[in-house]
Every structure is written in C-alpha cells, then in structure tokens.
Design an enzyme around this catalytic site. Structure first.
Site, PDB file in Angstrom:
ATOM      1  N   HIS A 122       0.877  -1.179   0.000  1.00 24.23           N
ATOM      2  CA  HIS A 122       0.000   0.000   0.000  1.00 24.23           C
ATOM      3  C   HIS A 122       0.921   1.237   0.000  1.00 24.23           C
ATOM      4  O   HIS A 122       2.047   1.176   0.516  1.00 24.23           O
ATOM      5  CB  HIS A 122      -0.839  -0.051   1.282  1.00 24.23           C
ATOM      6  CG  HIS A 122      -1.864   1.021   1.436  1.00 24.23           C
ATOM      7  ND1 HIS A 122      -1.553   2.289   1.845  1.00 24.23           N
ATOM      8  CD2 HIS A 122      -3.211   0.999   1.277  1.00 24.23           C
ATOM      9  CE1 HIS A 122      -2.672   3.011   1.921  1.00 24.23           C
ATOM     10  NE2 HIS A 122      -3.697   2.250   1.575  1.00 24.23           N
ATOM     11  N   ASP A 199       3.244  -4.638   8.065  1.00 22.64           N
ATOM     12  CA  ASP A 199       2.052  -3.809   7.937  1.00 22.64           C
ATOM     13  C   ASP A 199       0.853  -4.753   8.073  1.00 22.64           C
ATOM     14  O   ASP A 199       0.517  -5.495   7.151  1.00 22.64           O
ATOM     15  CB  ASP A 199       2.080  -3.110   6.570  1.00 22.64           C
ATOM     16  CG  ASP A 199       0.760  -2.407   6.244  1.00 22.64           C
ATOM     17  OD1 ASP A 199      -0.215  -2.584   6.993  1.00 22.64           O
ATOM     18  OD2 ASP A 199       0.712  -1.692   5.226  1.00 22.64           O
ATOM     19  N   GLN A 202      -4.253  -5.166   6.911  1.00 27.97           N
ATOM     20  CA  GLN A 202      -5.250  -6.087   6.340  1.00 27.97           C
ATOM     21  C   GLN A 202      -5.101  -7.492   6.914  1.00 27.97           C
ATOM     22  O   GLN A 202      -5.749  -8.422   6.436  1.00 27.97           O
ATOM     23  CB  GLN A 202      -5.114  -6.164   4.809  1.00 27.97           C
ATOM     24  CG  GLN A 202      -5.284  -4.858   4.092  1.00 27.97           C
ATOM     25  CD  GLN A 202      -6.721  -4.346   4.112  1.00 27.97           C
ATOM     26  OE1 GLN A 202      -7.659  -5.076   4.451  1.00 27.97           O
ATOM     27  NE2 GLN A 202      -6.906  -3.087   3.772  1.00 27.97           N
ATOM     28  N   LYS A 225     -10.130  -0.485  10.675  1.00 26.37           N
ATOM     29  CA  LYS A 225     -10.271  -1.680   9.831  1.00 26.37           C
ATOM     30  C   LYS A 225     -10.552  -2.913  10.681  1.00 26.37           C
ATOM     31  O   LYS A 225     -10.698  -4.008  10.165  1.00 26.37           O
ATOM     32  CB  LYS A 225      -9.004  -1.898   9.016  1.00 26.37           C
ATOM     33  CG  LYS A 225      -8.803  -0.845   7.921  1.00 26.37           C
ATOM     34  CD  LYS A 225      -7.588  -1.174   7.098  1.00 26.37           C
ATOM     35  CE  LYS A 225      -7.062   0.014   6.328  1.00 26.37           C
ATOM     36  NZ  LYS A 225      -7.780   0.259   5.089  1.00 26.37           N
ATOM     37  N   CYS A 363      -4.963   2.570  -3.494  1.00 24.75           N
ATOM     38  CA  CYS A 363      -3.720   3.115  -2.906  1.00 24.75           C
ATOM     39  C   CYS A 363      -2.557   2.146  -3.090  1.00 24.75           C
ATOM     40  O   CYS A 363      -1.721   1.995  -2.186  1.00 24.75           O
ATOM     41  CB  CYS A 363      -3.887   3.447  -1.424  1.00 24.75           C
ATOM     42  SG  CYS A 363      -4.974   4.812  -1.127  1.00 24.75           S
TER      43      CYS A 363
HETATM   44  N1  PMP Z   1      -1.535  -0.657   4.660  1.00 28.03           N
HETATM   45  C1  PMP Z   1      -2.497  -1.395   4.105  1.00 28.03           C
HETATM   46  C2  PMP Z   1      -2.167  -2.777   3.624  1.00 28.03           C
HETATM   47  C3  PMP Z   1      -3.781  -0.868   3.991  1.00 28.03           C
HETATM   48  O1  PMP Z   1      -4.750  -1.596   3.423  1.00 28.03           O
HETATM   49  C4  PMP Z   1      -4.047   0.433   4.459  1.00 28.03           C
HETATM   50  C5  PMP Z   1      -5.423   1.061   4.339  1.00 28.03           C
HETATM   51  N2  PMP Z   1      -6.064   0.864   3.118  1.00 28.03           N
HETATM   52  C6  PMP Z   1      -3.006   1.147   5.047  1.00 28.03           C
HETATM   53  C7  PMP Z   1      -1.764   0.569   5.132  1.00 28.03           C
HETATM   54  C8  PMP Z   1      -3.213   2.526   5.582  1.00 28.03           C
HETATM   55  O2  PMP Z   1      -4.080   2.480   6.657  1.00 28.03           O
HETATM   56  P1  PMP Z   1      -4.670   3.827   7.287  1.00 28.03           P
HETATM   57  O3  PMP Z   1      -5.245   4.601   6.140  1.00 28.03           O
HETATM   58  O4  PMP Z   1      -5.697   3.343   8.242  1.00 28.03           O
HETATM   59  O5  PMP Z   1      -3.544   4.531   7.946  1.00 28.03           O
END
Ligand code: PMP
Length: 405
Positions: A122, A199, A202, A225, A363
């Site tokens: 991401h 990270d 997910q 999430k 993203c």
């Molecule tokens: N890493 C991953 C794998 C994600 O899916 C996301 C959110 N889509 C993020 C980081 C960023 O998370 P946040 O916007 O809650 O900071």
C-alpha cells in the site's frame, strides 16, 4: 454458535438501505462497520467520564487514564506482545509506518543504506520509506510480484545486502487479498540480523496474530479496519529498538523534564505519544477487540473462508471476469475486472443496486502497474457478510455485463 444474522444485528448500519435497496457492504478492506458495543463505549466515554488522561488528579481523569491503559493492555494481549511498553497508540497504520520510517531512519540509516519492501505494498508502506531514503540518501529495493499476485520470496537472498537496514512488508495485499508468508520473510531477514516491520492493516482482523511467535520487530495496524473507531491505530515495536529510537514528535506527555537547556524524555510507550492522544479512540479499539473475541477468531476465519470460496466459485462461472490475486492463500477480497468495462462504470452500476465496492488502484498503484491495469473492482468481505449478499453481487455483475457490453 456462529450466527451471522445475530452478528449482523450488532451493526446498526447493516440494516440500512441505499437507493431503497438493502445495503450490501463489500468495502471492508477500506474500512469496517462498527458494532453497537463500540459505538456505545465511545458514547459512554463522552457522556460519563470524559476527561484528559495522565495529567489529572481528579476522579474523571483517573477513570479516563485507567480505561486508556486497559485498552493498551487489551491490544497487547490480542496480539500477544510481551509488554505494554511495546504498544504505542498512533493515528493509524500510516502514522505507525511514518513513525518508524522517521525515527528508525534517524537512528540507524545512513547514506547508501537500503530498505527492502515488496511490490505489493500500500502507498502507506512505500512513501514514508521513499521520504526517509530521500532524507538519508538511502535506496529502496523491491521484492517482485508473480503473475498470481504472490511474492518472489526466493529472490530475497539476492536482494538483501550488508547495506539493508530494514525490511518492511505487508501481511496481506489490500489490492489483491493475497496473504504474504511474513513469518518466512521475518526468519530470513533475521538470519542476516535485519529487523522487519509488518504492515498488519489487512491482516490483524482476519486471523490470529501472535507477535511473539511471528517475532517481527514492528507491527502496525488501524482501529477502523478492525471494527474500531477512525483516527486510532497501533504500533507494536520491540523494546530494544524503541528504547534506542528518538521520539518522532515532541510535546506534552512524551517528556520527563523540560527546561530550555535540556529536555529528557518519558519512558516507553509514552515517549512516542506526544500531546493529547485519541484516548477515546483507544478505548474504542479495546472494545472492538473484546467484540472480536466474543465472536471468536476461529469462527471469523471459517466464515470468511467459506465466503471467499463461494465468491470465487460463482465469479469463475461468469465469462469475461478476470480475477487478480488468484491464489489459495488469500483473505476475503475479490479484486477483479469485467471484460472491457471500466471499473468505475461497474462500481456506479453496482452502487445503484445498493452494493458498496471500491474501484480504482486501492492506494497501491505499483500493484496495478505490475498487472498493466489502472485499477480493479474490489469486493472485500468480512464475517458479517453472507452468501446471499454474494448472490446480489453476482446479479450485479451480470447486470453490468448486460448494460455495458
Ligand atoms: N496498509 C495497508 C495494507 C492498507 O490496506 C491500508 C489502508 N487501506 C493502510 C496501510 C493505511 O491504513 P490507514 O489509512 O488506516 O492509515
């Protein structure tokens, strides 16, 4: 007994309609809905004991502080970390990765060094490292992606050098749903004494996370999430790193003594929690984790697996659907395109049927570039979704085909 109908009744929004159609919420990878228990805990905080934490001598401040710290303990136990000193509340995964990229970078990275990430990240696990590399004149290296969306982890040995300072890797691809064998990567990096950030944005909501078994050096995730509130997240870090790393932000609460000549910092985890934190959000995360435990992670995994298998089978029956991330080891995300239909047009038609999916690059533009596309339709399911909702999605896809092809 896992009862999806009963579970759904815990989430007020799931009973709502969109354009007079029952809401089919398949955008859980972007953010999840909140159970009433979480909403009530937040309401209770604001209506019965709200007061700033840590600094007060009065009763309400004591209650707020106690609830905040017990939420920290809840997080610790949920991911089986060794100590609450290793649990830092942040604003979310993005904030957690930025904290490490800045602070670890300041302490350990110098010109010519390397950071290793993967081609499935991401943007939140790419851009903070690029920014740090720019500051430090360091380099970003990338583990490539196979055609099925898995990583070429056999290439890691060749990518790690004596200049590699950290590996930062996602547990699950948000764009494809593919589960990454992070334990293997952690063990491999540790053979070379290189720390690993995972990270978990997910990952944490879809399976058991045992930090001590994983043995990662950092682990990041977001409250929103995992059925908790927005604006709150977690950074787990091994004490040995956090103690050495400089603070990321300065301000109240992260200090021990301040004078114009010299400031000393607070102990862990407060050294990394400058200012008034989102303590109500933290209380909300604690409640969300309680809620997940009351449903049971085993049942969540089982139900989500059934949904994924059902969705895959039904989608594969439809001609012209291309599924990205076509592997067995995946979470309940279906990332796909329908023939030559633009994902945005498909998303609009599905929306009119009450189906919330996400379209675009999620993203993760480098993932899209890897597959030569500019986006997909992503239906991301979780334990409150049903087979009947998947049937509605399948009907929707058929409708898109009828209208657009
Ligand atoms: N890493 C991953 C794998 C994600 O899916 C996301 C959110 N889509 C993020 C980081 C960023 O998370 P946040 O916007 O809650 O900071």
């Amino acid at each position: 007994m896992f009862d999806v109908i009963k579970i759904r009744s815990d989430f007020p929004v799931l009973a709502t309609t969109v354009y007079d159609k029952p809401l089919v919420y398949f955008d859980n990878a972007a953010t999840t809905q909140k159970p009433e228990e979480v909403i009530n805990a937040i309401k209770q905080a604001y209506t019965t004991y709200y007061s700033n934490i840590h600094r007060g001598v009065h009763a309400l401040s004591d209650i707020s502080s106690e609830k905040y710290e017990s939420a920290r303990e809840k997080v610790r136990s949920f991911i089986n970390a060794g100590s609450v000193e290793e649990i830092i509340f942040t604003a979310g995964t993005t904030a957690s990765v930025n904290l490490v990229a800045f602070s670890f970078g300041e302490r350990y990275v110098k010109s010519g060094d390397e950071i290793l990430i993967s081609g499935l990240e991401h943007h939140a696990n790419i851009v903070p490292w690029q920014m740090m590399c720019q500051r430090k004149n360091a380099h970003l290296k990338v583990i490539p992606v196979n055609d099925d969306g898995t990583l070429r982890i056999e290439e890691i040995d060749g990518l790690i050098t004596e200049k590699t300072k950290l590996v930062s890797i996602t547990q699950v691809s948000n764009a494809l749903g593919v589960i990454i064998p992070v334990k293997k990567i952690i063990d491999k990096a540790h053979e070379y004494d290189i720390p690993v950030l995972v990270d978990g944005a997910q990952g944490v909501q879809h399976g058991h996370v045992d930090i001590r078994e994983l043995d990662c050096d950092f682990y990041a995730f977001s409250g929103h999430k995992i059925y908790g509130p927005t604006g709150i997240g977690v950074l787990y870090g091994k004490k040995k790193w956090l103690e050495e790393m400089p603070p990321y932000q300065g301000g109240g609460d992260m200090v021990e003594r301040v004078s114009f000549e010299k400031t000393t910092y607070n102990k862990l985890p407060f050294k990394f929690e400058a200012g008034t934190t989102n303590f109500v959000g933290a209380i909300g995360i604690g409640k969300a984790l309680d809620y997940i435990e009351s449903v049971g992670m085993e049942d969540i995994i089982k139900h989500e697996k059934e949904l994924t298998e059902y969705a895959s089978t039904r989608m594969k029956e439809i001609r012209g659907i291309e599924i990205y991330g076509n592997t067995k080891e995946k979470i309940s995300i279906m990332s796909f395109l329908i023939d030559k239909v633009h994902q945005y047009d498909a998303g609009m038609i599905l929306d009119k049927m009450g189906i919330a999916v996400r379209t675009g690059s999620h993203c993760a533009q480098p993932v899209m570039a890897r597959f030569g596309i500019d986006g997909t339709i992503r239906a991301s399911m979780c334990f409150y979704n049903t087979r009947e909702e998947i049937d509605v999605l399948i009907e929707g896809i058929e409708k898109v085909k009828r209208m657009m092809l």
